[in-house]
Structure formats: structure tokens, C-alpha cells
Design a protein around this motif. Structure first.
Motif, PDB file in Angstrom:
ATOM      1  N   GLU A   1      28.758 -54.932 125.925  1.00  0.00           N
ATOM      2  CA  GLU A   1      28.316 -55.964 126.789  1.00  0.00           C
ATOM      3  C   GLU A   1      27.934 -56.969 126.686  1.00  0.00           C
ATOM      4  O   GLU A   1      28.156 -57.603 126.248  1.00  0.00           O
ATOM      5  CB  GLU A   1      27.239 -54.776 127.550  1.00  0.00           C
ATOM      6  CG  GLU A   1      25.693 -55.288 125.941  1.00  0.00           C
ATOM      7  CD  GLU A   1      24.743 -54.120 125.963  1.00  0.00           C
ATOM      8  OE1 GLU A   1      24.276 -53.327 127.241  1.00  0.00           O
ATOM      9  OE2 GLU A   1      23.569 -53.745 125.442  1.00  0.00           O
ATOM     10  N   ALA A   2      27.614 -57.251 128.150  1.00  0.00           N
ATOM     11  CA  ALA A   2      26.918 -58.834 128.145  1.00  0.00           C
ATOM     12  C   ALA A   2      25.297 -58.794 127.753  1.00  0.00           C
ATOM     13  O   ALA A   2      24.625 -57.608 128.468  1.00  0.00           O
ATOM     14  CB  ALA A   2      27.248 -59.357 129.094  1.00  0.00           C
ATOM     15  N   PRO A   3      24.887 -59.679 126.786  1.00  0.00           N
ATOM     16  CA  PRO A   3      23.436 -59.017 126.581  1.00  0.00           C
ATOM     17  C   PRO A   3      22.858 -59.702 127.817  1.00  0.00           C
ATOM     18  O   PRO A   3      21.457 -59.518 127.447  1.00  0.00           O
ATOM     19  CB  PRO A   3      23.138 -59.856 124.946  1.00  0.00           C
ATOM     20  CG  PRO A   3      24.181 -60.891 124.965  1.00  0.00           C
ATOM     21  CD  PRO A   3      25.064 -60.445 125.520  1.00  0.00           C
TER      22      PRO A   3
ATOM     23  N   SER B  67      27.482 -65.942 130.668  1.00  0.00           N
ATOM     24  CA  SER B  67      27.193 -65.422 129.345  1.00  0.00           C
ATOM     25  C   SER B  67      28.399 -65.366 128.337  1.00  0.00           C
ATOM     26  O   SER B  67      29.037 -66.002 128.373  1.00  0.00           O
ATOM     27  CB  SER B  67      27.853 -64.266 130.800  1.00  0.00           C
ATOM     28  OG  SER B  67      27.220 -62.541 130.488  1.00  0.00           O
ATOM     29  N   THR B  68      28.679 -64.150 127.577  1.00  0.00           N
ATOM     30  CA  THR B  68      29.028 -63.626 126.810  1.00  0.00           C
ATOM     31  C   THR B  68      29.313 -62.676 126.929  1.00  0.00           C
ATOM     32  O   THR B  68      28.613 -61.589 127.467  1.00  0.00           O
ATOM     33  CB  THR B  68      27.905 -64.023 125.600  1.00  0.00           C
ATOM     34  OG1 THR B  68      28.479 -64.282 123.995  1.00  0.00           O
ATOM     35  CG2 THR B  68      27.246 -63.463 124.946  1.00  0.00           C
ATOM     36  N   SER B  69      29.770 -61.829 125.377  1.00  0.00           N
ATOM     37  CA  SER B  69      30.236 -60.904 125.171  1.00  0.00           C
ATOM     38  C   SER B  69      29.833 -59.844 123.822  1.00  0.00           C
ATOM     39  O   SER B  69      29.662 -60.792 123.370  1.00  0.00           O
ATOM     40  CB  SER B  69      31.898 -60.210 125.206  1.00  0.00           C
ATOM     41  OG  SER B  69      32.320 -60.231 126.897  1.00  0.00           O
ATOM     42  N   ARG B  70      29.473 -58.927 123.397  1.00  0.00           N
ATOM     43  CA  ARG B  70      28.728 -58.551 122.302  1.00  0.00           C
ATOM     44  C   ARG B  70      29.535 -57.017 121.904  1.00  0.00           C
ATOM     45  O   ARG B  70      28.660 -56.512 122.724  1.00  0.00           O
ATOM     46  CB  ARG B  70      27.601 -58.825 121.808  1.00  0.00           C
ATOM     47  CG  ARG B  70      26.982 -58.252 120.608  1.00  0.00           C
ATOM     48  CD  ARG B  70      25.187 -58.620 121.016  1.00  0.00           C
ATOM     49  NE  ARG B  70      25.347 -59.841 121.056  1.00  0.00           N
ATOM     50  CZ  ARG B  70      23.765 -60.269 120.898  1.00  0.00           C
ATOM     51  NH1 ARG B  70      22.640 -59.734 121.118  1.00  0.00           N
ATOM     52  NH2 ARG B  70      24.157 -61.448 121.318  1.00  0.00           N
ATOM     53  N   PHE B  71      29.622 -56.403 120.803  1.00  0.00           N
ATOM     54  CA  PHE B  71      30.158 -55.445 120.346  1.00  0.00           C
ATOM     55  C   PHE B  71      28.832 -54.647 119.428  1.00  0.00           C
ATOM     56  O   PHE B  71      28.790 -55.639 118.560  1.00  0.00           O
ATOM     57  CB  PHE B  71      31.180 -54.953 120.030  1.00  0.00           C
ATOM     58  CG  PHE B  71      31.524 -53.576 119.576  1.00  0.00           C
ATOM     59  CD1 PHE B  71      31.844 -52.852 120.527  1.00  0.00           C
ATOM     60  CD2 PHE B  71      31.276 -53.337 118.443  1.00  0.00           C
ATOM     61  CE1 PHE B  71      31.752 -51.148 120.043  1.00  0.00           C
ATOM     62  CE2 PHE B  71      31.537 -52.157 117.382  1.00  0.00           C
ATOM     63  CZ  PHE B  71      31.962 -51.068 118.271  1.00  0.00           C
TER      64      PHE B  71
ATOM     65  N   ASN C 169      31.658 -67.722 124.697  1.00  0.00           N
ATOM     66  CA  ASN C 169      31.109 -67.664 126.331  1.00  0.00           C
ATOM     67  C   ASN C 169      32.117 -67.516 126.796  1.00  0.00           C
ATOM     68  O   ASN C 169      32.643 -68.510 127.237  1.00  0.00           O
ATOM     69  CB  ASN C 169      29.981 -68.444 125.897  1.00  0.00           C
ATOM     70  CG  ASN C 169      28.465 -68.398 124.725  1.00  0.00           C
ATOM     71  OD1 ASN C 169      28.406 -67.622 124.563  1.00  0.00           O
ATOM     72  ND2 ASN C 169      28.182 -69.800 124.643  1.00  0.00           N
ATOM     73  N   TYR C 170      31.211 -67.607 128.051  1.00  0.00           N
ATOM     74  CA  TYR C 170      31.955 -67.591 129.775  1.00  0.00           C
ATOM     75  C   TYR C 170      31.039 -67.838 130.972  1.00  0.00           C
ATOM     76  O   TYR C 170      30.096 -67.655 131.073  1.00  0.00           O
ATOM     77  CB  TYR C 170      32.887 -66.766 129.754  1.00  0.00           C
ATOM     78  CG  TYR C 170      32.870 -65.574 130.126  1.00  0.00           C
ATOM     79  CD1 TYR C 170      32.622 -64.916 131.765  1.00  0.00           C
ATOM     80  CD2 TYR C 170      31.818 -64.375 129.400  1.00  0.00           C
ATOM     81  CE1 TYR C 170      31.484 -63.708 132.024  1.00  0.00           C
ATOM     82  CE2 TYR C 170      31.379 -63.527 129.751  1.00  0.00           C
ATOM     83  CZ  TYR C 170      31.453 -62.634 130.641  1.00  0.00           C
ATOM     84  OH  TYR C 170      31.077 -61.935 131.185  1.00  0.00           O
TER      85      TYR C 170
END
Length: 759
Positions: free
Chosen positions: A378-380, A393-397, A444-445
Motif C-alpha cells: 500500500e501507499a503509507p 506518494s510511494t509504495s511499500r510492502f 516516490n511518484y
């Protein structure tokens, strides 16, 4: 990935085998044939003196409608008749519902046991299983937000987890207690299907319950599991827009010559598309509860399993400093990516026993364990960069798990010294919890809260570490309390204290090395006075403390290796309570002082010299205001200020995420023209909330309206209840302010439908 918990596998095998074997044995040995429950009248339940008053005369509905309504609203869990004169039985008995059935007459106060609200020198509310069903609630947070003006969900239900604000302070879902013990509920969300009562204690409660895992400054929540009271077989099917369907089964039986054995099973599943773009859910829960009520011995056990899955959980946002918070977007807009998901599993086992050594002395003990595992991508939480809604935003597992064991043991005694009655209790509690964490971070994006950017995949990882042990928390405490009663209960004084030890160790998940060690203790006292000049009115004043783990000095402080004892939160409260038999109310004024860490701008020494002070007044009402008209709600005024900040820069500013006004008003009206029909309406108001300590950023006030109805009737001889409601009727767009500075988009208009049939 969901984990295999080898460390406690034997515990679970033994617990489940014991429950299944015992249940089978009950069914084989009992000569009592369980009935379907259809057409039975409500069994007699002891009520307090004020409830025995005759109700005003009004039009009487047909006998079929009365029977159907009673079947639909009956409590399937209530105190069993067992040695009612003993102090232990009084503690074990579940307080009966107040007129209207939405709240109970009291609840559990930790050390002090179950107390009637009129004899409680603290702010206490207990919401019943009937309220949970009638609201068609999907979480504990929903029930509290809908019902209590001092509580708001700090995280929207479009997210994967719940958090609350109580009296302006954040309380995590993982800090909810189960049958009086912390550490046993799922860390993300508590499914209400196995729950009989939701008990809310406002204000810090370390003296009463022991320290919660993170302190629970503003209040604490205890959920009580269902018990079999009478034979029940209930099937419920439901729908929630846009295309979310669910079903729930609730079965209760009592066995034995004296109905001393009880078995309660609850199972539920719901899934489908929600009102949020590209979001879907699958939630399942199953629970088995067994209890025994003997003349002197009482025992219960529960096993609860919960499995939750959510695709594209909608997270909140953090605005950068200095900009105005943009207008709230359409709440259906979802910044989550198509590949985002969250999966969580929770397994809990709990057993409790009480034995009366005499009519005045009772020994008690309980122990439970929980295993919780999750994996999510998800994006935190995006950072809002501009007033036009641009965001980073960013993504994290992440993958992780936790294992917890919690227990308590003690003795309760009642005796007199001349004209003074005493109820003394000594209790010890233990909680051990270990956490594991693994994580992969992506780049990031840029996106926008009004027009989200959708990606094909998370991209190339920029950092990661494998799952490993990250934290250990150990809580040990011993508490003692004495409630002195004089003049036939007209005057009551409660005094006591709890000695609390906190052990907290941090580990590097990658190497397994210990990175931080903490072992400190503190004592939290309490004193309370209650005066009840007449049975309809009581007045009280109380002082109580809360405890939270001492903070760690931040990087750059001159004393980064300093260790602080658990810091104390102090609350002063005065109030009055009213019980007119069919209508009740409470009025309370309080002040909570919360220490906080600050770095001296000259010496750079970190200390607990900061402070937040929350002052407020609460009015709560419940019961029947006129024949066939019931209310539930109230008003809270809160003045939450930063009184001591770094360099006095923000002294006097409003605290983050603490609105000045909150109000709830729920109304039920039994239609006289159609027996069995009840119309419902609810409004929830929250004033402006600041989301930065400099008070430059804030979110506007918001209000929602809900409408609904339920109809209790009989179909093919089976009591049946239809329920329907629309929440956020006018589809208002609004931000929810969070004490962490986070802002969450409110839920859009949602339709809820359900049908329950008793067989």
C-alpha cells in the motif's frame, strides 16, 4: 505471506480440542432438548428498582407484533442465575440493559468489577449487542462514533484498520481489551459479530485496568464476548452498497439440569465492492464460547478467528507545513493503486474462572493468547504539496506478525468495619507481546487527490529487509482498591493504586540485534467520591492517572541515551448522573494533563517538560423521553490546548485533531399506525479541527445525517426483523482531522439493508 506460529501451536491445539470436546460432551450428556426459540417470551431478568416503575399507558400493538419485537430484541446473553448474593456472582453478572435496550445499566471497571452507572465515579458507557445489530455495524469504531459524542473514528472505514479519538486523544484499535485483558484483539479491526457489549471508559484508566500497550490516554474500550442465555438460532443476511453482501449465523444453547452449561457460536462472512473506487473486501469471523455457572464456580472460554482482506485500502494524507488544507475530494476517489491490498488473520483463545471461597470472598483468574499476522502492499499515506491537491506518494510492502499472552489473577472480598462496608480487591496482570516485521520500499511518484495517478506496478525496490523480530513489550502490574460504602450506600469512597512495570526492547529486524532496552516502573493512584442522596441522582468527583511508556529522545538531542520512566497523565473529573427509570443522563466536567517531550533550544537536552491540557464538558442522554420515543447521544465541548511547547513557540494553541464541539443525536420512534415498525434518525456533528501545532492548518466543521427503519414481524411463524438505513444521506464531502496531523476523507452516502430470522 501468512505465518506459521510454531511457538504456541500446542496451546491452540489443546484449547480448540478442549472446547470442541467439552461442547460435544454437553450435547451428549444433557437430557434437555434445545428448542428453536420461536414464540418464546423473554425470560425474567433482574432489573433495578427504578426500572420496575409502570410505563405510561399507550396504544397496545397486536400480540403477534409484540412477540416478534421481543424475539428480535431479546438479549441472548445475560447473567445466569447463580448464587446472586455472592460478591463473585455480582462481578460476573452482565449488567442488564436500560429501557430501550441501547445501553446497559453499567459495565466492567477493571479492578472494581461490574458497576451500575449510578454507582460509578467515572464516565462509563456500555453499548449493547442490540445496538450493534440495529446499527448494522461492521466494526467497534462505527458503534462508538455513531453513539457517543466524545468519540470519533480517527481512521475512516475505507481503510484497513480502525483507530479512535476519545476526549481528543488517539486510541489505537490494538489497545481495545477483550473481556478485561489487553493484547488479545486483532491489531487492525474488531469484527463485532462475537461481541455482546462495547464498554467505554472515558479518561485514563491505568489504575483500573493496568496500562494499555500504548497508554490509551483519552479513554479505554473493553469488548465483552457473547454468552448463551437462552436457546437461539438466528440467521442474518445483509447488503451494503455498492455490491457488498454478507451473512451471519448466531446459535446459543444451554444444557444441564439447572441450565448451568452454555454454548454460543457465531460465524459471519461479507464481501464485495465498496462505495470507494476499485475497492473490495472479504471479511470472515468465527467464534465459539462455552461457559459454566455453578453455585460457587464460574468458568468461560472463547476461541475467536478473524480473517480480513481488502483491495486498495484508501489511506489518509499529510499536508506539508504552511499550506491551507485543500477542499475535501469526492470520498469515492481512491489514491490506492490497483495492486494494493492488505490481508490479516487473527486467532484468539481466552479462558476465565471464578470461585467463591465464601459469600464474601472470591478468587478469579484469566489467561489468553493472540496470534496476528499480516501482509500488505500500500501507499503509507500521501503528502499533500499544494492547495490544488498535488501530492507525493510511494509504495511499500510489509509482512509481519505478533504474538501476545495476557493474564490476570486476584481476590475480591467484602466485609464491614462498624458502619462502613468495604469491597477490597487485589489483582495482578501480565502482558507479553512480541512483534516481527519485514519491509520493502519503492520509489516516490506524483499524484493528485482529485485525479489520482494509476501505476502498472510498484516499480523497482529501493530498499528492503527480511522479516525479523522488531519489538518486545512486557507489562507487569499489581493493583489494590477499596470501595468504602456508608449510610446504606449513600456515600461511597474509592481509593487504590497500581504499581506498573514496563519492559520495552527494540530489535533490528535484519540482524536480530537489540537496539534499545527499557525497563521502568511507576505507581498510578486514584481516589473517588460518590454521593447518592436519592436513588434518582448521584454526584461524584474523581482523580485518576494514566501511564504510557517513557519516550525516547530524538536524534540530535544531547541525551539520546536517556531512559524515562512511564509518564503519567492526570485527570480530574466531577459529574452528576440521573436515573428516572425510563430516561437517564450524565453530565461531566474533566481536565486531562498529558506530558510531552521537548528539546531545550539552548542546551539541546530532551525532557518531559512539554504538556497538553484537555478540558471539557460532556452531556450524555439515553432511554425513553416519551412513550415510543427513545434517544441516544449527547454533546461534548473540548478545550484542548498546548500549554508547554519547545521554546514556548506554540503555547496556548489548540491541540491537533481535537475539535471544540462534537455532538450525536440518535432518535427511535415506534410508529403507532403499524405495530413493529420503528423509524430511526441520527445526526453527527464535529466542529473545526486543527491539524498543525502552529494552528495554520485546519479542516472545516462537518455534519452527517442518517435515516433508517426496522420492522419486526413474523414470517411463517418465525420472528423476523428487516432493517434498512442510509448513512451520510446528503453525501457530504468532509475531512476527518487526526491527532497525528493526518486528514482522512469521510465516507460517501451508503445504503445498508439486512434481514434477521429466528428459527
Amino acid at each position: 505471506m501468512i505465518h506459521d506460529w510454531n511457538g504456541t501451536r500446542v496451546f491452540w491445539l489443546v484449547s480448540v480440542s478442549m472446547l470442541l470436546t467439552t461442547t460435544s460432551s454437553f450435547a451428549q450428556q444433557s437430557n434437555v432438548q434445545p428448542s428453536t426459540g420461536a414464540g418464546q417470551s423473554l425470560p425474567p431478568v433482574a432489573v433495578s428498582a427504578p426500572e420496575r416503575r409502570a410505563a405510561p399507558a399507550r396504544r397496545q400493538p397486536s400480540s403477534n407484533a409484540v412477540r416478534a419485537r421481543r424475539q428480535a430484541d431479546r438479549p441472548a446473553s445475560a447473567p445466569a442465575a447463580s448464587a446472586p448474593g455472592t460478591v463473585g456472582a455480582q462481578r460476573a453478572a452482565l449488567p442488564v440493559p436500560y429501557v430501550g435496550g441501547q445501553v446497559a445499566r453499567g459495565g466492567q471497571l477493571g479492578l472494581l468489577g461490574n458497576k451500575d452507572y449510578m454507582d460509578t465515579p467515572y464516565s462509563l458507557a456500555s453499548y449493547t449487542e442490540k445496538t450493534i445489530r440495529d446499527q448494522q455495524a461492521t466494526s467497534v469504531a462505527e458503534v462508538l462514533t455513531n453513539s457517543d459524542p466524545s468519540v470519533r473514528a480517527a481512521i475512516g472505514s475505507s481503510n484497513r484498520y480502525d483507530a479512535l479519538t476519545i476526549r481528543g486523544f488517539r486510541v489505537e484499535n490494538s489497545e481495545i481489551a477483550l473481556n478485561g485483558l489487553y493484547g488479545l484483539v486483532p491489531a487492525y479491526r474488531v469484527n463485532p459479530a462475537p461481541i455482546e457489549r462495547i464498554e467505554l471508559l472515558k479518561g485514563p484508566g491505568a489504575f483500573l485496568n493496568g496500562m494499555a500497550p500504548q497508554g490509551s490516554i483519552g479513554g479505554s474500550v473493553n469488548v465483552v464476548t457473547k454468552r448463551a442465555y437462552e436457546d437461539l438460532t438466528r440467521l442474518t443476511v445483509g447488503y451494503m452498497s455498492n455490491a457488498r453482501f454478507g451473512t451471519e449465523v448466531d446459535v446459543a444453547r444451554r444444557y444441564g439440569d439447572q441450565k448451568e452449561w452454555g454454548v454460543r457460536f457465531n460465524g459471519g462472512f461479507n464481501g464485495g465492492d465498496t462505495t470507494i473506487d476499485r475497492q473490495s473486501v472479504r471479511d470472515g469471523v468465527g467464534s465459539l464460547g462455552v461457559d459454566y455457572r455453578g453455585e460457587r464456580f464460574r468458568w468461560s472460554a472463547d476461541v475467536i478467528y478473524q480473517d480480513d482482506w481488502m483491495k486498495a485500502a484508501a489511506r489518509g494524507y499529510t499536508p506539508v507545513k504552511g499550506i491551507a488544507v485543500p477542499n475535501a475530494p469526492d470520498p469515492r476517489i481512491n489514491l490506492a493503486q490497483p495492486f494494493d491490498y492488505a490481508r490479516a488473520r487473527s486467532l484468539t483463545g481466552l479462558t476465565r474462572a471464578e470461585y467463591d471461597l465464601s459469600n464474601n470472598v472470591t478468587m478469579f483468574g484469566a489467561i489468553g493468547a493472540n496470534q496476528f499476522g499480516y501482509d500488505k502492499r500500500e501507499a503509507p499515506g500521501a503528502t499533500i504539496l499544494t492547495t490544488s491537491g498535488d501530492a507525493l506518494s510511494t509504495s511499500r510492502f510489509q509482512t509481519g506478525k505478533s504474538e501476545a499472552v495476557s493474564g490476570e489473577a486476584g481476590v475480591r472480598a467484602r466485609f464491614d468495619t462498624g458502619p462502613v462496608g468495604h469491597e477490597v480487591v487485589v489483582s495482578g496482570s501480565v502482558l507479553n507481546r512480541t512483534d516481527w516485521l519485514g519491509q520493502t520500499n519503492y520509489g516516490n511518484y506524483l499524484t493528485n487527490i482529485y485525479t489520482p495517478t494509476l501505476l502498472a506496478g510498484p516499480g523497482t525496490p529501493v530498499s528492503s529487509f527480511a522479516e525479523g523480530k522488531s519489538d518486545f513489550l512486557g507489562l507487569r502490574s499489581v493493583g489494590v482498591a477499596d470501595t468504602l460504602s456508608m449510610m446504606n450506600g449513600m456515600l461511597q469512597v474509592t481509593v487504590g493504586a497500581r504499581q506498573q512495570q514496563v519492559i520495552a526492547n527494540g530489535f533490528d529486524p535484519a540482524s536480530g540485534l537489540e537496539t534499545a532496552h527499557y525497563d521502568q516502573s511507576a505507581t498510578s493512584p486514584s481516589v473517588a467520591l460518590l454521593v447518592r442522596p436519592i436513588k434518582e441522582v448521584s454526584f461524584y468527583a474523581s482523580y485518576i492517572e494514566g501511564l504510557s511508556p517513557g519516550p525516547t529522545p530524538p536524534a540530535g538531542a544531547a541525551n539520546t541515551n536517556a531512559v524515562f520512566a512511564p509518564f503519567k497523565t492526570r485527570q480530574y473529573e466531577v459529574g452528576t448522573k440521573l436515573d428516572l427509570g425510563r430516561f437517564g443522563a450524565s453530565l461531566a466536567a474533566f481536565q486531562i494533563s498529558l506530558p510531552s517531550g521537548v528539546v531545550d533550544p539552548v542546551t539541546k537536552i530532551y525532557s518531559l517538560d512539554g504538556e497538553q491540557r484537555n478540558r471539557g464538558v460532556e452531556l450524555n442522554t439515553f432511554g425513553e423521553v416519551a412513550p415510543g420515543i427513545r434517544v441516544l447521544g449527547g454533546v461534548t465541548y473540548l478545550d484542548a490546548r498546548l500549554t508547554k511547547t519547545e521554546g514556548q513557540l506554540h503555547d496556548g494553541n489548540h491541540a491537533v485533531g481535537a475539535p471544540g464541539w462534537q455532538s450525536n443525536l440518535g432518535i427511535e420512534w415506534d410508529a403507532p399506525f403499524l405495530p413493529g415498525l420503528t423509524a430511526t434518525a441520527r445526526t453527527i456533528y464535529t466542529s473545526r479541527a486543527y491539524v498543525s501545532t502552529d494552528n495554520i492548518q485546519s479542516v472545516p466543521a462537518w455534519m452527517t445525517f442518517d435515516l433508517g427503519a426496522r420492522y419486526a414481524t413474523s414470517l411463517a411463524g418465525r420472528p423476523t426483523t428487516f432493517r434498512g438505513s442510509v448513512t451520510n444521506l446528503f453525501d457530504n464531502r468532509y475531512w476527518i482531522g487526526n491527532p497525528t496531523g493526518y486528514v482522512i476523507s469521510g465516507m460517501p452516502r451508503t445504503l445498508w439493508l439486512s434481514m434477521s430470522v429466528d428459527f
